[in-house]
Design an enzyme around this catalytic site. Structure first.
Site, PDB file in Angstrom:
ATOM      1  N   ASP A  37      36.872  42.704  39.873  1.00 55.53           N
ATOM      2  CA  ASP A  37      36.453  42.307  38.528  1.00 55.53           C
ATOM      3  C   ASP A  37      35.980  43.553  37.787  1.00 55.53           C
ATOM      4  O   ASP A  37      34.785  43.829  37.686  1.00 55.53           O
ATOM      5  CB  ASP A  37      35.329  41.281  38.635  1.00 55.53           C
ATOM      6  CG  ASP A  37      35.047  40.571  37.317  1.00 55.53           C
ATOM      7  OD1 ASP A  37      35.809  40.796  36.362  1.00 55.53           O
ATOM      8  OD2 ASP A  37      34.076  39.810  37.247  1.00 55.53           O
ATOM      9  N   GLU A  70      43.287  39.370  28.934  1.00 54.07           N
ATOM     10  CA  GLU A  70      42.671  38.298  28.147  1.00 54.07           C
ATOM     11  C   GLU A  70      43.166  38.237  26.703  1.00 54.07           C
ATOM     12  O   GLU A  70      43.306  39.262  26.022  1.00 54.07           O
ATOM     13  CB  GLU A  70      41.147  38.484  28.155  1.00 54.07           C
ATOM     14  CG  GLU A  70      40.389  37.303  27.582  1.00 54.07           C
ATOM     15  CD  GLU A  70      39.065  37.081  28.291  1.00 54.07           C
ATOM     16  OE1 GLU A  70      38.256  36.309  27.758  1.00 54.07           O
ATOM     17  OE2 GLU A  70      38.840  37.650  29.372  1.00 54.07           O
ATOM     18  N   LYS A 126      44.603  35.439  30.450  1.00 53.45           N
ATOM     19  CA  LYS A 126      43.264  34.849  30.489  1.00 53.45           C
ATOM     20  C   LYS A 126      42.946  34.180  29.156  1.00 53.45           C
ATOM     21  O   LYS A 126      43.063  34.789  28.095  1.00 53.45           O
ATOM     22  CB  LYS A 126      42.204  35.922  30.775  1.00 53.45           C
ATOM     23  CG  LYS A 126      42.013  36.223  32.238  1.00 53.45           C
ATOM     24  CD  LYS A 126      40.935  37.256  32.458  1.00 53.45           C
ATOM     25  CE  LYS A 126      39.575  36.640  32.617  1.00 53.45           C
ATOM     26  NZ  LYS A 126      38.550  37.659  32.987  1.00 53.45           N
ATOM     27  N   THR A 157      39.417  31.015  31.889  1.00 53.64           N
ATOM     28  CA  THR A 157      38.130  31.652  32.119  1.00 53.64           C
ATOM     29  C   THR A 157      37.009  30.928  31.365  1.00 53.64           C
ATOM     30  O   THR A 157      37.256  29.933  30.696  1.00 53.64           O
ATOM     31  CB  THR A 157      38.213  33.139  31.714  1.00 53.64           C
ATOM     32  OG1 THR A 157      37.006  33.815  32.094  1.00 53.64           O
ATOM     33  CG2 THR A 157      38.447  33.302  30.225  1.00 53.64           C
ATOM     34  N   PHE A 191      32.482  30.412  36.484  1.00 53.45           N
ATOM     35  CA  PHE A 191      31.524  31.517  36.398  1.00 53.45           C
ATOM     36  C   PHE A 191      30.234  31.181  37.151  1.00 53.45           C
ATOM     37  O   PHE A 191      29.302  30.618  36.580  1.00 53.45           O
ATOM     38  CB  PHE A 191      31.228  31.818  34.925  1.00 53.45           C
ATOM     39  CG  PHE A 191      32.219  32.760  34.288  1.00 53.45           C
ATOM     40  CD1 PHE A 191      33.524  32.837  34.723  1.00 53.45           C
ATOM     41  CD2 PHE A 191      31.821  33.582  33.242  1.00 53.45           C
ATOM     42  CE1 PHE A 191      34.441  33.709  34.130  1.00 53.45           C
ATOM     43  CE2 PHE A 191      32.729  34.454  32.640  1.00 53.45           C
ATOM     44  CZ  PHE A 191      34.031  34.521  33.081  1.00 53.45           C
TER      45      PHE A 191
END
Length: 331
Positions: free
Chosen positions: A17, A99, A135, A159, A181
């Site tokens: 990440d 993303e 994403k 996400t 998350f």
């Protein structure tokens, strides 16, 4: 004895990440994922200035001399994440997540268009769409965009996912994977209750465990990738998840730790659990989202945070563009 990280890799796909290419080289993950905040941080590192400058120079050519630095910067950020993604794919054997602009999170059609642009950039560089995950924030509109993209063979990573309703909608849309998350859920509960949580009592761990078991119980193909960890205890409690995306600092702690890692999530165990199936449509999604204060708060906060990171990145790019435009003697 194998380290905890090595044992984790035997039961879970480990994803880095980070936008820091040096960290990816160090920990050798299968996949890598970035977000606007990580790209912003990486873009400010001196070692990545050549990537940033190359993107800005090309954007200036594309936009023409009449365009302002701000206009060029807005175009440049669209290709910067892909530029980092291409570098990352030179290192990892698997996929990179790139993303869509978080400011499009409530617009299905614009999200689809942005995804097409990202995939087009990768494919024009000779990189197969099989190595890319788009994403998208887990709004209803984002999930509907992902549903269409998946039908086109464009794989998506949903996400900013905090609630079971988001996870069910994603699974029924047949998205490739989701990123619940963990740490941000923990943050919300600590602030809301004033309590601390450890191990299996961590609300983020509980949320991902519930989602994982739901998916495996009902045979959904969508994969679960726990994200946003605050400590390695959360990671150890989710050993066995399909994937886990982990920041370099925590990868280092897992690499340094020895002992025996127990598998906590198991698809066969999930199949025998008594779990109620929840039919999902927009009305149900909206009702569950409104009733889940944590998911409501954190989704809104996450979109706003990623949007601000993009705005800050655009300012950084505009400033750098102005510097590049100065005569060499003036620098």
């Amino acid at each position: 004895m194998a380290t905890i990280l090595e044992q984790l890799r035997s039961m879970t796909t480990v994803v880095a990440d980070t936008g820091d290419i040096n960290s990816i080289k160090q920990y050798k993950p299968t996949d890598s994922t970035t977000n606007p905040s990580l790209i912003q941080a990486a873009a400010g590192m001196p070692e990545y200035q050549p990537i940033v400058d190359g993107v800005l120079t090309q954007a200036r050519k594309d936009e023409g001399p009449a365009a302002s630095d701000e206009e060029v910067a807005k175009q440049a950020f669209k290709t910067l994440a892909v530029a980092f993604g291409k570098k990352i794919l030179e290192i990892v054997p698997g996929r990179v997540s790139t993303e869509v602009d978080a400011r499009l999170s409530y617009d299905t059609e614009k999200t689809i268009a942005a995804a097409h642009d990202i995939i087009g950039q990768y494919e024009s560089a000779g990189i197969s769409r099989e190595r890319i995950l788009i994403k998208i924030a887990s709004t209803w509109e984002g999930i509907k965009a992902a549903e269409q993209l998946e039908k086109e063979g464009i794989h998506c990573n949903l996400t900013l996912l905090f609630g079971l309703h988001q996870a069910i909608a994603c699974a029924e849309a047949k998205v490739t994977l989701i990123s619940p998350f963990v740490g941000r859920i923990l943050d919300w509960y600590k602030k809301d209750t004033g309590k601390d949580y450890v191990g299996a009592d961590d609300p983020g761990v509980k949320s991902v465990t519930t989602i994982y078991n739901y998916y495996k119980k009902f045979g959904y193909k969508t994969q679960v990738m726990g994200a946003s960890f605050r400590n390695i205890g959360e990671i150890e409690e989710l050993a066995g998840s399909d994937l886990l995306t982990i920041a370099p600092k925590l990868l280092g702690e897992l690499q340094a730790k020895s002992g025996t890692l127990e598998r906590k999530l198991d698809p066969e165990k999930a199949k025998s659990m008594s779990i109620e199936k929840i039919p999902m449509d927009k009305a149900t999604f909206d009702k569950m989202h409104a009733a889940d204060r944590m998911a409501h708060d954190k989704l809104k906060e996450g979109i706003e945070g990623f949007s601000k990171a993009l705005e800050d990145l655009e300012k950084i790019l505009a400033k750098r563009l102005a510097e590049l435009s100065e005569p060499a003697a003036a620098r």
